[in-house]
Scaffold this active site. Structure first.
Site, short mmCIF file in Angstrom:
data_model
loop_
_atom_site.label_atom_id
_atom_site.label_comp_id
_atom_site.label_asym_id
_atom_site.label_seq_id
_atom_site.Cartn_x
_atom_site.Cartn_y
_atom_site.Cartn_z
N GLN A 94 0.85 -1.20 0.00
CA GLN A 94 0.00 0.00 0.00
C GLN A 94 0.88 1.24 0.00
O GLN A 94 1.77 1.39 0.85
CB GLN A 94 -0.94 0.01 1.22
CG GLN A 94 -1.95 1.15 1.17
CD GLN A 94 -2.93 1.16 2.33
OE1 GLN A 94 -2.82 0.38 3.28
NE2 GLN A 94 -3.91 2.06 2.26
N HIS A 100 -8.61 2.04 -1.23
CA HIS A 100 -8.92 1.85 -2.65
C HIS A 100 -8.87 0.36 -2.96
O HIS A 100 -7.94 -0.33 -2.57
CB HIS A 100 -7.95 2.62 -3.55
CG HIS A 100 -6.50 2.35 -3.26
ND1 HIS A 100 -5.84 2.94 -2.19
CD2 HIS A 100 -5.60 1.56 -3.86
CE1 HIS A 100 -4.60 2.51 -2.17
NE2 HIS A 100 -4.42 1.66 -3.17
N HIS A 102 -8.38 -2.35 -5.83
CA HIS A 102 -7.90 -2.53 -7.20
C HIS A 102 -8.83 -3.53 -7.88
O HIS A 102 -8.87 -4.70 -7.47
CB HIS A 102 -6.48 -3.12 -7.22
CG HIS A 102 -5.41 -2.23 -6.67
ND1 HIS A 102 -4.52 -1.54 -7.47
CD2 HIS A 102 -5.06 -1.94 -5.39
CE1 HIS A 102 -3.67 -0.87 -6.71
NE2 HIS A 102 -3.97 -1.10 -5.45
#
Ligand code: AMP
Ligand code: ZN
Length: 114
Positions: A94, A100, A102
């Site tokens: 990270q 977030h 992916h």
């Protein structure tokens, strides 16, 4: 958060290749794609990682996963299958500490390969 890249993208202060948006989520193409479809799915609100997002306990983690699936359908990768990865912590790679997912698809992602 003032000095967070994905907060700035969420606030539309920094441009990104946006592919999907809801009231509380946003998705845009990764600048360094690892698959034909490589989209980052973020909450507009700042949470450092997936665990912090889930801990906030307001349904936002659910919304993020639903958004990821809607994008997979939109991108035409849902039927073949896709991967949704939340790198959590530096040892996992990270680098942006705003949650977030992916969303990866469009190629064979079976692991181990073969
Ligand atoms: P992670 O390493 O899991 O924190 O993922 C961060 C991701 O953000 C990487 O895959 C980068 O390629 C991607 N990235 C960094 N800056 C941008 C940007 N401005 N627009 C789109 N993707 C970005
Ligand atoms: Zn942020």
């Amino acid at each position: 958060m003032t000095d967070c890249l994905f907060c700035k993208i969420a606030a539309k202060e920094i441009p990104a290749d946006l592919v999907y948006e809801t009231e509380r989520t946003l998705a845009f193409r990764d600048i360094n794609p690892q698959a034909p479809t490589h989209v980052l799915v973020v909450s507009k609100a700042h949470h450092a990682d997936a665990a912090a997002l889930a801990e906030a306990d307001d349904g936002l983690a659910d919304e993020l996963i639903k958004a990821a699936h809607a994008i997979a359908v939109q991108e035409g990768v849902a039927a073949d299958g896709y991967r949704l990865v939340f790198n959590t912590g530096p040892g996992a790679g990270q680098t942006v500490f705003h949650v977030h997912g992916h969303l990866l698809g469009g190629r064979d992602l079976r692991w181990p390969p073969g």
